[in-house]
Motif scaffolding. Structure first.
Motif, PDB file in Angstrom:
ATOM      1  N   ALA A   1       0.821  -1.209   0.000  1.00 54.26           N
ATOM      2  CA  ALA A   1       0.000   0.000   0.000  1.00 54.26           C
ATOM      3  C   ALA A   1       0.854   1.258   0.000  1.00 54.26           C
ATOM      4  CB  ALA A   1      -0.918  -0.005   1.227  1.00 54.26           C
TER       5      ALA A   1
ATOM      6  N   LEU B   1      -0.276   4.390  -2.109  1.00 55.38           N
ATOM      7  CA  LEU B   1      -1.391   5.140  -1.534  1.00 55.38           C
ATOM      8  C   LEU B   1      -0.946   5.925  -0.309  1.00 55.38           C
ATOM      9  CD1 LEU B   1      -4.344   2.564  -1.786  1.00 55.38           C
ATOM     10  CD2 LEU B   1      -3.793   4.452  -3.335  1.00 55.38           C
ATOM     11  N   SER B   2      -0.191   5.260   0.568  1.00 55.72           N
ATOM     12  CA  SER B   2       0.264   5.926   1.785  1.00 55.72           C
ATOM     13  C   SER B   2       1.184   7.099   1.456  1.00 55.72           C
ATOM     14  CB  SER B   2       0.998   4.934   2.693  1.00 55.72           C
ATOM     15  OG  SER B   2       0.162   3.860   3.041  1.00 55.72           O
TER      16      SER B   2
ATOM     17  N   TYR C   1      -0.789  10.057   0.213  1.00 60.78           N
ATOM     18  CA  TYR C   1      -1.452  10.736   1.325  1.00 60.78           C
ATOM     19  C   TYR C   1      -0.450  11.600   2.091  1.00 60.78           C
ATOM     20  CZ  TYR C   1      -4.157  11.477   5.611  1.00 60.78           C
ATOM     21  OH  TYR C   1      -4.808  12.047   6.674  1.00 60.78           O
TER      22      TYR C   1
ATOM     23  N   VAL D   1      -8.666  10.404   0.646  1.00 65.95           N
ATOM     24  CA  VAL D   1      -9.253   9.220   1.284  1.00 65.95           C
ATOM     25  C   VAL D   1     -10.661   8.977   0.745  1.00 65.95           C
ATOM     26  CG1 VAL D   1      -9.991   8.197   3.476  1.00 65.95           C
ATOM     27  CG2 VAL D   1      -7.861   9.505   3.358  1.00 65.95           C
TER      28      VAL D   1
ATOM     29  N   SER E   1     -11.659   9.553  -2.190  1.00 64.75           N
ATOM     30  CA  SER E   1     -11.535   8.921  -3.513  1.00 64.75           C
ATOM     31  C   SER E   1     -11.224   7.435  -3.373  1.00 64.75           C
ATOM     32  CB  SER E   1     -10.454   9.623  -4.340  1.00 64.75           C
ATOM     33  OG  SER E   1      -9.148   9.339  -3.832  1.00 64.75           O
ATOM     34  N   TRP E   2     -10.464   7.051  -2.337  1.00 66.19           N
ATOM     35  CA  TRP E   2     -10.217   5.623  -2.084  1.00 66.19           C
ATOM     36  C   TRP E   2     -11.542   4.924  -1.785  1.00 66.19           C
ATOM     37  CZ3 TRP E   2      -5.757   5.956   2.082  1.00 66.19           C
ATOM     38  CH2 TRP E   2      -4.635   6.570   1.501  1.00 66.19           C
TER      39      TRP E   2
ATOM     40  N   SER F   1     -13.509   4.399  -4.893  1.00 65.80           N
ATOM     41  CA  SER F   1     -12.928   3.323  -5.705  1.00 65.80           C
ATOM     42  C   SER F   1     -13.216   1.955  -5.099  1.00 65.80           C
ATOM     43  CB  SER F   1     -11.412   3.535  -5.841  1.00 65.80           C
ATOM     44  OG  SER F   1     -11.119   4.730  -6.533  1.00 65.80           O
ATOM     45  N   LEU F   2     -13.221   1.882  -3.763  1.00 64.00           N
ATOM     46  CA  LEU F   2     -13.567   0.618  -3.098  1.00 64.00           C
ATOM     47  C   LEU F   2     -15.012   0.256  -3.394  1.00 64.00           C
ATOM     48  CD1 LEU F   2     -12.914  -1.652  -0.979  1.00 64.00           C
ATOM     49  CD2 LEU F   2     -13.848  -0.084   0.742  1.00 64.00           C
TER      50      LEU F   2
ATOM     51  N   LEU G   1     -10.829  -0.544  -6.398  1.00 67.20           N
ATOM     52  CA  LEU G   1      -9.750  -0.677  -5.428  1.00 67.20           C
ATOM     53  C   LEU G   1      -9.936  -1.971  -4.633  1.00 67.20           C
ATOM     54  CD1 LEU G   1      -7.268   0.790  -4.173  1.00 67.20           C
ATOM     55  CD2 LEU G   1      -8.832   1.735  -2.468  1.00 67.20           C
TER      56      LEU G   1
ATOM     57  N   PHE H   1      -7.135  -1.367   0.204  1.00 73.95           N
ATOM     58  CA  PHE H   1      -7.784  -0.275   0.942  1.00 73.95           C
ATOM     59  C   PHE H   1      -7.517  -0.428   2.449  1.00 73.95           C
ATOM     60  CE2 PHE H   1     -11.418   1.246   3.434  1.00 73.95           C
ATOM     61  CZ  PHE H   1     -11.469   2.588   3.051  1.00 73.95           C
TER      62      PHE H   1
ATOM     63  N   ALA I   1      -3.915   0.428   3.327  1.00 81.59           N
ATOM     64  CA  ALA I   1      -3.711   1.874   3.288  1.00 81.59           C
ATOM     65  C   ALA I   1      -4.307   2.534   4.531  1.00 81.59           C
ATOM     66  CB  ALA I   1      -4.327   2.458   2.022  1.00 81.59           C
TER      67      ALA I   1
END
Length: 627
Positions: free
Chosen positions: A375, A378-379, A382, A394, A396-397, A400-401, A406, A411, A414
């Motif tokens: 991850a 992503l991290s 951020y 976040v 947007s994550w 996507s999930l 995602l 997820f 992250a």
């Protein structure tokens, strides 16, 4: 029988109840008080309420025969307007008395000083106020309107009344009614009405009889809607968590309460029905849940008049449900703040309050497979994002999930990084997962949860942490009571047992009580504190002597207090639970009311997954602090 927790989670309660209110499988019952209320509220609000009741699937909205009988009795007695007439009469009498006293008191000088032209102008204003109240009372007490309201409710009742055989119920109550009443067995032991002493018990027995034969492949919940306080039906929360670190006092007037059915009532209910749960809620609370769900998503509500009629106009904006809905507003709200260069609060998409997506089989990967998920991109994104863009990232994550773009493990990994590094998400992550649960498949949601809770106990290579990672472990303890997360915690439990993890409390074991005992040396009475000599958790000594003053394990540091001031047993229990990663409600409350002091150089052992009993006298500096 299982007792209710002393401190309860408000956000989880609202989310669960909102889903239940929307579910087409839920069975509803209306008692006398809510039928009377429906006949008393205005036409528009009544139509919204009855329309919602009628929108429930056939056979899922029910009126007990005894409730209909009591309504009929009230209608014949003219009770619909009686309470209003009395309220108006009492208010007029008090205002008239106020007018007499004030007109005796005032004079020209005093009235002029307060902005009136003189005493005569003030007295005229008071007299107008008295007359205005009388006119307002006439509008609200219009008897023609109330008769039409009664017909609306009667028609509804006739369409939804149960077909209960009352003889057996009355015969049984004749045998056990007084026993229930005298021994405070719910429901109805607060009914101080000689003519209807066991009315609530009859309604309760009707519900049990109606639910007895309700079986099927789909689980269902049961809701009794009642306007009575029902203090002999329910167990209100003394303290409530609302997403912060500290619990708050409940406030039913502001709808900030986790009101559960009485434990003894639930015990009887579970033995005699196949329903999954029982809730007893007022119509105003139902209206709030239905009103704020679409509003938080920017949609129009179809219960706005029912909602307005259910609450005092001066408290609507202060309702806890309103604040919760505001926090659950769409991601677009955060995007507007970002566009304006503002720093947004952590924001998540609103929960879809429709029934949860049907579950598919959850198959847990191995602990090493979870650890191998990378991850870092992503991290890193951020970490490098400007402060006012982090929460939008976040969000947007989450989108996507929900859309399936995602992977849930990615997820979760992250989010575990954010929980460990950003104090805001350490406190908000639980609410985030609560909000997204209805929007993704349960198997995917459990996969994301598993990634987070595994990070508390296993490192990046899949090896067991010597000391659990504090923030992720506390997230796990908060999430564990959620029945939806049972598959994730069962998998975690398997990983921990497979790694021979030694812990005072092992997640995923059914939240059984954890052995907990204190050894106190009495202070001699007269309000003096008892000296703490020993603490045992899961049979292991958890109090250690001669801890360096600079150590984070010292009891004085953990309690943020010194021995001369002492603490209560309840405060000590909370600190021990947090320090050793044990759910606080699983530790005995035996010593909660004790006043306790301690030696200045004592501290608490640290969790050590490699030591017998899961405790060690020294923390491993490489693994970080425990709290």
């Amino acid at each position: 029988m299982r007792l209710d927790p002393f401190v309860r989670d408000y956000q989880r309660f609202i989310a669960d109840l909102s889903g239940i209110l929307q579910s087409e499988e839920t069975v509803f019952y209306l008692d006398t008080s809510v039928l009377m209320w429906a006949a008393n509220i205005g036409r528009d609000a009544r139509r919204e309420f009855l329309a919602w009741c009628r929108s429930r699937p056939t056979g899922k909205m029910r009126v007990p025969v005894w409730a209909a009988h009591e309504l009929h009795r009230h209608l014949l007695r003219g009770s619909l307007n009686a309470n209003l007439k009395k309220a108006v009469s009492d208010a007029e009498a008090k205002l008239t008395d106020f007018a007499r006293l004030t007109t005796e008191r005032v004079d020209d000088a005093l009235c002029i000083a307060k902005g009136y032209a003189g005493r005569d102008a003030y007295v005229t204003d008071v007299q107008k106020t008295v007359q205005r109240l009388k006119e307002l009372g006439k509008i609200a007490g219009d008897e023609a309107a109330s008769s039409g309201a009664a017909d609306d409710v009667v028609d509804f009742v006739n369409d939804h009344i149960l077909d209960t055989e009352l003889d057996d119920i009355i015969r049984r109550i004749n045998e056990v009614g007084e026993l229930r009443y005298k021994h405070l067995m719910p429901p109805g032991y607060h009914d101080n009405k000689p003519e209807n002493k066991f009315g609530d018990v009859v309604i309760w027995e009707e519900m049990l009889a109606d639910l007895k034969d309700r079986t099927g492949p789909t689980q269902f919940d049961t809701v009794l809607i009642s306007r009575d306080e029902k203090t002999d039906w329910v167990s209100s929360a003394p303290l409530v968590y609302n997403g912060g670190d500290k619990p708050q006092k409940s406030n039913r007037d502001m709808e900030f309460d986790v009101t559960l059915a009485h434990p003894l009532l639930i015990h009887e209910f579970s033995k005699k029905t196949s329903s999954r749960s029982l809730y007893v809620v007022p119509p105003g609370f139902v209206a709030s849940a239905l009103y704020y769900a679409p509003n938080s998503a920017g949609q129009a509500s179809n219960v706005s008049k029912w909602f307005a009629a259910s609450h005092r106009f001066d408290v609507i904006e202060k309702l806890a449900t309103a604040a919760l809905a505001a926090r659950a507003a769409p991601v677009e709200r955060a995007n507007v703040a970002v566009a304006n260069g503002e720093e947004a609060e952590p924001t998540v998409p609103p929960a879809d309050l429709s029934p949860p997506v049907p579950a598919r089989a959850f198959v847990a990967p191995s602990a090493r497979a979870i650890a191998s998920v990378n991850a870092f991109p992503l991290s890193s994104a951020y970490a490098q994002a400007p402060i006012n863009l982090k929460d939008g990232l976040v969000a947007s994550w989450v989108n996507s999930l929900v859309s399936g773009e995602l992977p849930p493990l990615l997820f979760g990994k992250a989010m575990s990084g954010l929980i460990a590094s950003d104090i805001r998400w350490a406190t908000q992550a639980n609410a985030l997962f609560e909000q997204i649960a209805p929007n993704v498949e349960p198997a995917n949601w459990n996969m994301a949860v598993l990634a987070v809770i595994c990070s508390a106990y296993f490192d990046a290579s899949g090896e067991l942490h010597k000391v659990p990672q504090s923030e992720a472990a506390l997230f796990a303890l908060q999430m564990e009571p959620d029945a939806r997360a049972a598959p994730a915690f069962a998998a975690l439990n398997g990983f921990l047992k497979g790694a021979d993890a030694q812990l005072p409390y092992l997640p995923g074991t059914g939240r059984q009580k954890v052995p907990y005992a204190l050894n106190l040396l009495g202070g001699g009475g007269n309000g003096k504190a008892d000296l703490l000599r020993e603490v045992r958790v899961s049979g292991q000594p958890a109090l250690i002597d001669r801890v360096p003053e600079s150590s984070p394990q010292t009891l004085s540091r953990l309690l943020a207090n010194d021995p001369s001031r002492g603490c209560t047993g309840k405060e000590l229990r909370a600190v021990i639970a947090k320090h050793l990663f044990v759910p606080v409600e699983l530790l005995a409350t035996t010593w909660d009311t004790k006043k306790i002091t301690w030696s200045a150089d004592v501290g608490l052992a640290s969790v050590d997954t490699t030591s017998e009993g899961g405790l060690s006298s020294l923390a491993d500096e490489e693994d970080g602090d425990n709290d």
